[in-house]
Design an enzyme around this catalytic site. Structure first.
Site, PDB file in Angstrom:
ATOM      1  CE1 TYR A 125      -3.309   2.935   0.649  1.00 28.32           C
ATOM      2  CE2 TYR A 125      -2.059   3.333   2.663  1.00 28.32           C
ATOM      3  CZ  TYR A 125      -3.014   3.731   1.748  1.00 28.32           C
ATOM      4  OH  TYR A 125      -3.664   4.939   1.917  1.00 28.32           O
ATOM      5  CE  LYS A 129      -2.384   7.045  -1.512  1.00 31.14           C
ATOM      6  NZ  LYS A 129      -3.515   7.628  -2.295  1.00 31.14           N
TER       7      LYS A 129
END
Length: 292
Positions: A125, A129
Site C-alpha cells: 500500500y 501510494k
C-alpha cells in the site's frame, strides 16, 4: 471554479461533494462506476471534455492488508490512476490535488515527520501510494500532494465506526497502544482541499508541492479508542463504555506492517494556506451520525 472529483463516494470524496454542493462551483463528481482512473484514454477524454481548473483525486485502493495480496490492483489504482489524471491535468493546464498517506514513511522516526523526510514504505500500500506521488509530481507542474493519516468520518468504513460497533457488544477491547498518529476527520481534509483549490485558482497561489495535513493532538490507537468511548457515553450513544486494554503491535499481527510513528507535522500547510490541523476531538461531538 470548475472542479473534478474522483473517488466521490469515498470518505473524503463524499465530504467534498457535500461541501461544494452549495458553493456555486461547477463540480464533476466521478466514482469508480463512472470513471476508471486506470484507463488513460477514458481519463484524458473526460478531463479534456470537462476542462476543470482543478482535479481532486480522492480515489485510492486503501485496503492496506488486502494490498499485500492484491499488488497489481493496488499499483493500478494508486500509481497508474494518479499518473493518468496528472497527465490529463497537465494537458488542460489544471491543478492536480492528490491525497496520499503516512504509509510512505517507515514509521520508525523518533520525532514528527516533515514533508522532506526520507520516504521508505514498508508494504505494498505505502509503496503504491509513494509511486502515485512521484507520478503526479513528474506529470503535472501544478500539483499538491496532501499526505494524511488515520482518516475517519461519517461515511465509509473507519476506526470510529468499528469502535462504536464493537462497543455495543463488548465489555473489554484490546487496542494497539504502541502506534501513534493524528486522527484526521474526512470533512476537515475536504475543507483543506477546497481551501487549497481556491488559493490556487482564485488567488494565484503557486506554492505547489508536498504538504502534510492530519489531526492533533497525537495519540495511540488505544487512546483514540478511549476518547471515542468517553464521548459516546457522554452523548448517550453507548449506555456503557467498554474497558480499553492497551496491547502491542506484536499482540495483533496483520498481513501488512503498520507504521509505529504516523505523526505528521502540519506547520507547512498552516504557514502557506492558513489551514490548521484537524481538530479530531471536535469531529466526535455528533457520534450518532456515525451509527448506521
Amino acid at each position: 471554479m470548475k472542479i473534478m472529483i474522483t473517488g466521490s463516494h469515498g470518505q473524503v470524496g463524499t465530504c467534498l461533494v457535500n461541501q461544494l454542493a452549495t458553493t456555486g462551483h461547477d463540480v464533476l463528481a466521478m466514482d469508480r462506476d463512472t470513471l476508471d482512473i486506470t484507463d488513460a484514454q477514458q481519463v484524458m477524454h473526460t478531463v479534456c471534455d470537462f476542462r476543470p481548473d482543478v482535479i481532486i483525486n480522492a480515489a485510492a485502493h486503501t485496503a492496506v492488508d488486502k494490498a499485500e495480496s492484491e499488488r497489481e490492483l493496488s499499483f493500478a489504482i494508486n500509481r497508474d490512476g494518479p499518473k493518468n489524471l496528472a497527465e490529463a491535468a497537465q494537458e488542460v493546464h489544471a491543478a492536480m490535488l492528490h491525497i496520499s498517506t503516512d504509509y510512505v514513511f517507515a514509521g520508525n522516526k523518533d520525532g514528527i515527520y516533515i514533508e522532506s523526510d526520507n520516504t521508505d514504505p514498508q508494504g505494498v500500500y505505502g509503496a503504491s501510494k509513494l509511486d502515485g506521488e512521484l507520478s503526479v509530481i513528474s506529470a503535472c507542474d501544478k500539483h499538491i500532494i496532501l499526505r494524511t493519516a488515520w482518516v475517519f468520518g461519517e461515511h465509509g468504513n473507519n476506526f470510529v465506526k468499528t469502535m462504536l460497533r464493537l462497543g455495543q457488544t463488548r465489555d473489554t477491547l484490546g487496542v494497539v497502544g504502541d502506534q501513534f498518529g493524528g486522527p484526521t476527520y474526512a470533512g476537515d481534509i475536504a475543507a483543506a482541499l477546497i481551501t487549497i483549490a481556491s488559493a490556487i485558482v482564485e488567488q494565484g497561489n503557486t506554492e505547489f508541492g508536498v504538504y502534510h495535513f492530519a489531526g492533533l493532538p497525537h495519540v495511540s490507537w488505544a487512546q483514540f479508542a478511549q476518547t471515542i468511548f468517553d464521548k459516546a457515553q457522554e452523548q448517550s450513544v453507548l449506555s456503557k463504555k467498554p474497558v480499553v486494554n492497551s496491547i502491542t503491535t506484536a499482540d495483533y499481527p496483520t498481513p501488512a506492517k503498520r507504521p509505529a510513528n504516523s505523526r505528521l507535522d502540519t506547520q507547512k500547510i498552516t504557514q502557506t494556506f492558513g489551514i490548521a490541523a484537524s481538530d479530531w476531538q471536535a469531529a466526535l461531538c455528533h457520534l450518532d451520525d456515525y451509527i448506521a
